[in-house]
Motif scaffolding. Structure first.
Motif, PDB file in Angstrom:
ATOM      1  N   MET A 174       0.831  -1.202   0.000  1.00 19.18           N
ATOM      2  CA  MET A 174       0.000   0.000   0.000  1.00 19.18           C
ATOM      3  C   MET A 174       0.870   1.259   0.000  1.00 19.18           C
ATOM      4  N   ASN A 175       1.895   1.288   0.857  1.00 21.34           N
ATOM      5  CA  ASN A 175       2.784   2.451   0.921  1.00 21.34           C
ATOM      6  C   ASN A 175       3.595   2.613  -0.364  1.00 21.34           C
ATOM      7  N   PHE A 176       4.017   1.478  -0.968  1.00 25.19           N
ATOM      8  CA  PHE A 176       4.757   1.537  -2.228  1.00 25.19           C
ATOM      9  C   PHE A 176       3.900   2.161  -3.331  1.00 25.19           C
ATOM     10  N   ILE A 177       2.647   1.726  -3.419  1.00 22.64           N
ATOM     11  CA  ILE A 177       1.735   2.270  -4.440  1.00 22.64           C
ATOM     12  C   ILE A 177       1.499   3.759  -4.210  1.00 22.64           C
ATOM     13  N   TYR A 183      -4.697  11.738   0.569  1.00 23.27           N
ATOM     14  CA  TYR A 183      -4.114  12.451  -0.570  1.00 23.27           C
ATOM     15  C   TYR A 183      -3.964  13.950  -0.304  1.00 23.27           C
ATOM     16  N   PHE A 184      -4.993  14.565   0.292  1.00 19.65           N
ATOM     17  CA  PHE A 184      -5.009  16.017   0.419  1.00 19.65           C
ATOM     18  C   PHE A 184      -4.532  16.531   1.784  1.00 19.65           C
ATOM     19  N   ILE A 185      -4.640  15.708   2.839  1.00 19.23           N
ATOM     20  CA  ILE A 185      -4.327  16.214   4.189  1.00 19.23           C
ATOM     21  C   ILE A 185      -3.125  15.493   4.779  1.00 19.23           C
ATOM     22  N   ASN A 186      -3.272  14.190   5.074  1.00 18.63           N
ATOM     23  CA  ASN A 186      -2.207  13.465   5.760  1.00 18.63           C
ATOM     24  C   ASN A 186      -2.397  11.969   5.530  1.00 18.63           C
ATOM     25  N   ARG A 187      -1.373  11.308   5.022  1.00 23.16           N
ATOM     26  CA  ARG A 187      -1.473   9.882   4.722  1.00 23.16           C
ATOM     27  C   ARG A 187      -1.493   9.019   5.973  1.00 23.16           C
ATOM     28  N   GLU A 188      -1.321   9.612   7.161  1.00 26.79           N
ATOM     29  CA  GLU A 188      -1.255   8.805   8.384  1.00 26.79           C
ATOM     30  C   GLU A 188      -2.596   8.230   8.808  1.00 26.79           C
ATOM     31  N   ILE A 189      -3.645   8.523   8.035  1.00 24.58           N
ATOM     32  CA  ILE A 189      -4.929   7.873   8.291  1.00 24.58           C
ATOM     33  C   ILE A 189      -4.906   6.428   7.796  1.00 24.58           C
ATOM     34  N   LEU A 190      -3.934   6.080   6.955  1.00 28.12           N
ATOM     35  CA  LEU A 190      -3.880   4.757   6.323  1.00 28.12           C
ATOM     36  C   LEU A 190      -3.203   3.724   7.224  1.00 28.12           C
ATOM     37  N   GLY A 191      -3.613   2.465   7.075  1.00 30.25           N
ATOM     38  CA  GLY A 191      -2.913   1.346   7.706  1.00 30.25           C
ATOM     39  C   GLY A 191      -3.085   1.256   9.212  1.00 30.25           C
ATOM     40  N   SER A 192      -2.331   0.331   9.805  1.00 34.72           N
ATOM     41  CA  SER A 192      -2.448   0.070  11.243  1.00 34.72           C
ATOM     42  C   SER A 192      -1.872   1.205  12.083  1.00 34.72           C
ATOM     43  N   ILE A 194      -6.267  -7.780   2.265  1.00 33.29           N
ATOM     44  CA  ILE A 194      -6.808  -6.982   1.160  1.00 33.29           C
ATOM     45  C   ILE A 194      -7.274  -5.619   1.661  1.00 33.29           C
ATOM     46  N   LEU A 195      -7.902  -5.597   2.834  1.00 24.43           N
ATOM     47  CA  LEU A 195      -8.377  -4.324   3.388  1.00 24.43           C
ATOM     48  C   LEU A 195      -7.215  -3.386   3.704  1.00 24.43           C
ATOM     49  N   VAL A 196      -6.125  -3.913   4.241  1.00 24.04           N
ATOM     50  CA  VAL A 196      -4.985  -3.057   4.578  1.00 24.04           C
ATOM     51  C   VAL A 196      -4.249  -2.604   3.319  1.00 24.04           C
ATOM     52  N   ILE A 197      -4.236  -3.425   2.254  1.00 30.72           N
ATOM     53  CA  ILE A 197      -3.670  -2.982   0.973  1.00 30.72           C
ATOM     54  C   ILE A 197      -4.470  -1.803   0.436  1.00 30.72           C
ATOM     55  N   ILE A 238     -22.061   0.855  -2.328  1.00 31.44           N
ATOM     56  CA  ILE A 238     -22.023   2.326  -2.406  1.00 31.44           C
ATOM     57  C   ILE A 238     -21.463   2.905  -1.107  1.00 31.44           C
ATOM     58  N   PHE A 239     -21.933   2.381   0.034  1.00 30.25           N
ATOM     59  CA  PHE A 239     -21.430   2.841   1.338  1.00 30.25           C
ATOM     60  C   PHE A 239     -19.928   2.616   1.459  1.00 30.25           C
ATOM     61  N   LEU A 240     -19.463   1.442   1.057  1.00 27.49           N
ATOM     62  CA  LEU A 240     -18.043   1.118   1.150  1.00 27.49           C
ATOM     63  C   LEU A 240     -17.201   2.014   0.245  1.00 27.49           C
ATOM     64  N   ILE A 241     -17.683   2.275  -0.953  1.00 30.23           N
ATOM     65  CA  ILE A 241     -16.944   3.155  -1.872  1.00 30.23           C
ATOM     66  C   ILE A 241     -16.843   4.561  -1.295  1.00 30.23           C
ATOM     67  N   ILE A 242     -17.927   5.044  -0.691  1.00 28.05           N
ATOM     68  CA  ILE A 242     -17.901   6.381  -0.062  1.00 28.05           C
ATOM     69  C   ILE A 242     -16.884   6.411   1.072  1.00 28.05           C
ATOM     70  N   CYS A 243     -16.910   5.387   1.942  1.00 30.55           N
ATOM     71  CA  CYS A 243     -15.943   5.312   3.056  1.00 30.55           C
ATOM     72  C   CYS A 243     -14.506   5.289   2.531  1.00 30.55           C
ATOM     73  N   ALA A 244     -14.266   4.461   1.508  1.00 31.31           N
ATOM     74  CA  ALA A 244     -12.925   4.345   0.939  1.00 31.31           C
ATOM     75  C   ALA A 244     -12.465   5.667   0.334  1.00 31.31           C
ATOM     76  N   LEU A 245     -13.368   6.370  -0.345  1.00 33.57           N
ATOM     77  CA  LEU A 245     -12.999   7.646  -0.971  1.00 33.57           C
ATOM     78  C   LEU A 245     -12.755   8.738   0.071  1.00 33.57           C
ATOM     79  N   ILE A 246     -13.468   8.667   1.202  1.00 32.17           N
ATOM     80  CA  ILE A 246     -13.204   9.614   2.293  1.00 32.17           C
ATOM     81  C   ILE A 246     -11.786   9.420   2.814  1.00 32.17           C
ATOM     82  N   ILE A 247     -11.425   8.171   3.081  1.00 31.71           N
ATOM     83  CA  ILE A 247     -10.074   7.868   3.567  1.00 31.71           C
ATOM     84  C   ILE A 247      -9.027   8.245   2.520  1.00 31.71           C
ATOM     85  N   ALA A 248      -9.301   7.914   1.249  1.00 33.87           N
ATOM     86  CA  ALA A 248      -8.355   8.238   0.175  1.00 33.87           C
ATOM     87  C   ALA A 248      -8.166   9.744   0.041  1.00 33.87           C
TER      88      ALA A 248
END
Length: 450
Positions: free
Chosen positions: A59-62, A301-310, A133-136, A287-297
């Motif tokens: 995930m971090n590499f990508i 992308y725009f604020i801080n990547r530290e929301i990702l992963g464990s 898969i979820l953490v990727i 639809i709910f999952l895509i919205i959640c994923a796009l919020i995190i993404a």
């Protein structure tokens, strides 16, 4: 293959029949299933840890390669993780600890057959696959809770495969011991595994299974160390030359973390309840999952990547580098990420994200009151204990786990204070822990199906 298996069982029986000391024979027969389960658990814990770490690195590499790719991998990861669980192993969703707690309660003559719905080889496989898969996809989940359900599944299967002539072993003791071994192997914290079994799972007197519990934890831990090497989950943060005055910021951080952790638990339970009532179709869930994923993404992308992963890298940075003070909003991100990820319906734990959230709270508050680097380390560790306590309501387990993963035995009273303050503060928001409510939900669902 079956003939070979039968021959092995016969030769084992003949070997034990040759033992003349009946008490020795009985004790060995009682102990061997726990030993076998522990070795297998240690193997799975190490394998799972390596695969999970690979997922986070991918995930971090990508993200480093092309940050915009997070808008593609996050929705795919969230939806695929949820779909695998929904289609193949519905009870593999979430942490795994509530499932083990429910299995312990079902370990009675009337309901023991229901345990296979919560602990099985199929659940073990899809637990690992869905969480990786979820953490990727950037999900803020951990592997420690899932390791406990994996261990419970291993121990239950070992017990199930025992031949008819083998002395009967309590299913409840087998599951509780498996859970303890799983936690010990996941964090390399043997005492934490033992305390977890006693504090979180056990409603029976420990004398009934103490020998099995201790040996299983030791063997699972040694197996994990043999395969992965001797290690600390985090390392050795500097905490020397800290005065007793640090107890005041510890109390402040512990109370804050306890309240926020309990509030996070309530929020996640409300999201789950809302999903159950409103999202009746697969399309609505996607639809709910895509919205959640796009919020995190978008936040990554725009604020801080530290929301990702464990979030383990956050703990390592604030404890072991000069960059000790997080921005004020990082604790918010480290609660929002798990809230959206944990309620996605995929597999993934809350242990590591809770520790990260607590570390970020301790980091922010210690920066605001200008503590020294060593004092900051102590307060960060206290925040980790406090937030985990707010989620689990197991203060001693939380304190022992953080103590063992950093080898800071001189801080035992500081960490226990943090756990106790958090335990009291968290009750102000909700009387019940996240795991307790989820356990009841699993039990209710299984009993309604009957």
């Amino acid at each position: 293959m079956l003939k070979i298996f039968i021959l092995i069982r016969k030769s084992i029986k003949n070997s034990f029949d040759n033992i003349r000391n009946e008490q020795l024979k009985y004790n060995l027969l009682q102990a061997i299933p726990f030993w076998i389960g522990s070795v297998i658990t240690g193997f799975f814990a190490v394998m799972y840890a390596q695969v999970f770490a690979w997922g986070e690195h991918l995930m971090n590499f990508i993200f480093d390669w092309h940050a915009w790719m997070i808008f593609i991998i996050a929705p795919i990861g969230f939806v695929l993780s949820w779909w695998l669980v929904k289609e193949f192993a519905p009870n593999a969703k979430g942490s795994g600890i509530p499932q083990v707690m429910a299995a312990v309660e079902l370990a009675n003559p009337k309901e023991h057959r229901k345990i296979r719905n919560l602990l099985s080889i199929k659940i073990l496989f899809f637990k690992i696959l869905s969480s990786v898969i979820l953490v990727i996809g950037g999900g803020a989940v951990g592997r420690e809770g899932p390791t406990i359900q994996i261990a419970g599944s291993v121990f239950r299967k070992v017990n199930e495969y025992l031949p008819e002539w083998w002395p009967k072993i309590s299913k409840k003791n087998m599951i509780m011991t498996g859970a303890a071994a799983g936690l010990a192997a996941a964090f390399n914290t043997p005492l934490g595994g033992i305390v977890f079994a006693v504090e979180e799972l056990s409603k029976t007197h420990i004398n009934y299974f103490k020998t099995a519990l201790f040996t299983a934890v030791i063997i699972a831990g040694l197996t994990a160390q043999t395969l992965a090497g001797s290690y600390l989950y985090l390392g050795y943060p500097k905490t020397n030359d800290v005065s007793l005055m640090v107890m005041f910021p510890i109390v402040l951080v512990a109370a804050t973390a306890g309240i926020l952790a309990s509030q996070l638990s309530v929020m996640m339970l409300k999201i789950n309840s809302w999903k159950k009532k409103k999202l009746k179709t697969d399309k609505a869930n996607v639809i709910f999952l895509i919205i959640c994923a796009l919020i995190i993404a978008s936040i990554a992308y725009f604020i801080n990547r530290e929301i990702l992963g464990s979030g383990k890298e956050i703990m390592e940075r604030v404890l072991f580098t000069k960059d000790k003070h997080e921005d004020w909003y990082v604790p918010v991100l480290r609660m929002l990420g798990p809230a959206l990820s944990f309620t996605s319906g995929g597999a993934g734990g809350i242990f590591a994200p809770a520790l990260t959230a607590g570390a970020s709270i301790g980091s922010v508050i210690s920066g605001a009151i200008h503590l020294t680097p060593n004092e900051t380390n102590v307060v960060v560790l206290a925040g980790m204990v406090a937030f985990l306590t707010g989620i689990t309501r197991a203060p001693f387990t939380s304190a022992i786990i953080v103590l063992e993963m950093t080898d800071r035995h001189s801080l035992i009273f500081h960490l226990m204070l943090a756990g106790m303050v958090s335990s009291i503060a968290s009750i102000l928001v909700s009387r019940h822990s996240l795991y307790d409510v989820l356990k009841v939900n699993f039990l209710t669902e299984l009993r309604e199906k009957e």
